[in-house]
Write an enzyme that holds these catalytic residues in place. Structure first.
Site, PDB file in Angstrom:
ATOM      1  CE  LYS A 197      -3.558   2.382   2.633  1.00  9.20           C
ATOM      2  NZ  LYS A 197      -4.535   2.293   3.709  1.00  9.20           N
ATOM      3  CE  LYS A 251      -5.970   1.919  -0.512  1.00 10.86           C
ATOM      4  NZ  LYS A 251      -6.473   2.001   0.817  1.00 10.86           N
TER       5      LYS A 251
HETATM    6  C1  PBG Z   1      -6.970   3.465   5.579  1.00 11.44           C
HETATM    7  C2  PBG Z   1      -7.454   3.372   4.177  1.00 11.44           C
HETATM    8  C3  PBG Z   1      -7.361   4.350   3.183  1.00 11.44           C
HETATM    9  C4  PBG Z   1      -7.960   3.823   2.051  1.00 11.44           C
HETATM   10  C5  PBG Z   1      -8.422   2.564   2.362  1.00 11.44           C
HETATM   11  N1  PBG Z   1      -8.081   2.295   3.679  1.00 11.44           N
HETATM   12  C6  PBG Z   1      -6.844   5.728   3.248  1.00 11.44           C
HETATM   13  C7  PBG Z   1      -5.458   6.006   3.588  1.00 11.44           C
HETATM   14  O1  PBG Z   1      -4.597   5.115   3.693  1.00 11.44           O
HETATM   15  O2  PBG Z   1      -5.186   7.185   3.777  1.00 11.44           O
HETATM   16  C8  PBG Z   1      -8.081   4.533   0.729  1.00 11.44           C
HETATM   17  C9  PBG Z   1      -9.056   3.968  -0.228  1.00 11.44           C
HETATM   18  C10 PBG Z   1      -9.376   4.844  -1.385  1.00 11.44           C
HETATM   19  O3  PBG Z   1      -8.754   5.897  -1.619  1.00 11.44           O
HETATM   20  O4  PBG Z   1     -10.293   4.486  -2.109  1.00 11.44           O
HETATM   21  N2  PBG Z   1      -7.880   2.924   6.477  1.00 11.44           N
END
Ligand code: PBG
Length: 326
Positions: A197, A251
């Site tokens: 991520k 991601k």
């Molecule tokens: C954190 C989380 C995020 C997203 C999913 N889980 C945001 C982040 O890491 O700041 C982003 C998902 C998206 O942008 O569609 N719980």
């Protein structure tokens, strides 16, 4: 000289021929729909930066999932927006917390008919907006956070999650969660690890969706991956698998197709990709202006993510795409 010309166009001549030889096709069961449920509201609230997406009430969430289920969508992943946020994100593991309540609703409505996934993180629940608890200097304390993730996992598993999906990028999170689940008899609760991520600006609209602002204009670069690298993603995945992850995720998706394809080649587990909020909103915004055909581009984008090697795609287009496939 007269040589036989390779006629590439023969198999492109009719829609039926093209369908017959298509290498990939999308199916609603490949999609995981991300959904938001908010505590303490009476009506679903539209998310302005994500046209067509809502902060649901418990009731409107049930109705939405019923429709997704009818459309053949494979799974939903739930994000909660609590009424009260605090320093330790305590609503994330409260047995009556909004996601736990929603999981129980959906389990009672759908039995095992649709896969229920719970995003496992703290940022929606903390008043400072970070994905973990803070130490005395304001940094995110890795190992104290793991203890909290273990509690959240148990609350979500108890409420009926088939899969918990840790997204906080703390070191050791998968091992801590697996240990907690197994220790309490939840040996059948699976883990979908947000393994690779990245810290990206593409999550902007999501933070509106869950009302998160990171305190002091901070960011997540000390725990999420640097966008400049791909090798590190493979190491993250390797570690998560060693700690007990059942599925892994890359991601965002479109901006990291190289990572998806490398992960697919290297590991023999299901690979998920998250087509994130920014990737969704860009297409919606251009379509609203009439600059492109949003549905066609959404289809091409999700196809590209599958072509790169993702088995399942988390996408806000899940419903639209599935509707077009009926
Ligand atoms: C954190 C989380 C995020 C997203 C999913 N889980 C945001 C982040 O890491 O700041 C982003 C998902 C998206 O942008 O569609 N719980």
């Amino acid at each position: 000289m007269n040589f036989p010309q390779r006629r590439m166009r023969r198999l492109r001549r009719t829609p039926a021929l093209r369908r017959l030889v298509a290498e990939h096709r999308l199916h609603p069961s490949d999609f995981i729909a991300p959904l938001f449920v908010r505590e303490g509201i009476d009506e679903p609230r539209p998310i302005v930066s994500m046209p067509g997406q809502f902060q649901h009430t418990r009731q409107s969430l049930r109705a939405e999932v019923a429709e997704l289920h009818t459309l053949g969508i494979g799974a939903v992943v739930l994000f909660g927006v609590p009424e009260h946020k605090d320093h330790a994100g305590s609503q994330a593991w409260d047995p009556d917390g909004i996601v736990q309540a929603a999981l129980a609703d959906l389990r009672s409505d759908f039995g095992d008919g649709i896969v229920l996934i719970a995003d496992l993180c703290m940022d929606e629940y903390t008043d400072h907006g970070h994905c973990g608890v803070l130490d005395s200097r304001g940094g995110v304390d890795n190992d104290t956070t793991l203890e909290i993730y273990a509690r959240i996992a148990l609350a979500q598993a108890t409420a009926g999650a088939d899969i918990v999906a840790p997204s906080g990028m703390m070191d050791g999170q998968v091992g801590a969660i697996r240990g907690a689940l197994d220790g309490s008899g939840f040996t059948q609760t699976a883990i979908l690890a947000y393994s690779a991520k990245y810290a990206t600006a593409l999550y902007g609209p999501f933070r509106d969706a869950v009302d998160v602002t990171i305190a002091g204009g901070g960011d997540r670069r000390t725990y999420q991956q640097d966008v400049a690298g791909a090798r590190e993603a493979l190491e993250e995945i390797r570690l998560d698998l060693a700690e007990g992850a059942d599925m892994v995720m890359v991601k965002p998706a479109l901006a990291f197709l190289d990572v998806i394809s490398e992960a697919r080649r290297t590991f023999d587990v299901p690979v998920a990709a998250y087509h994130v909020s920014g990737e969704y909103s860009m297409v919606c915004a251009a379509a609203e202006r009439g600059w492109l055909d949003g549905d066609a581009v959404a289809h091409e984008h999700v196809l590209a993510i599958r072509r790169a090697g993702a088995d399942v795609v988390l996408t806000y287009f899940a419903r639209r795409l599935a509707e077009a496939m009926q």
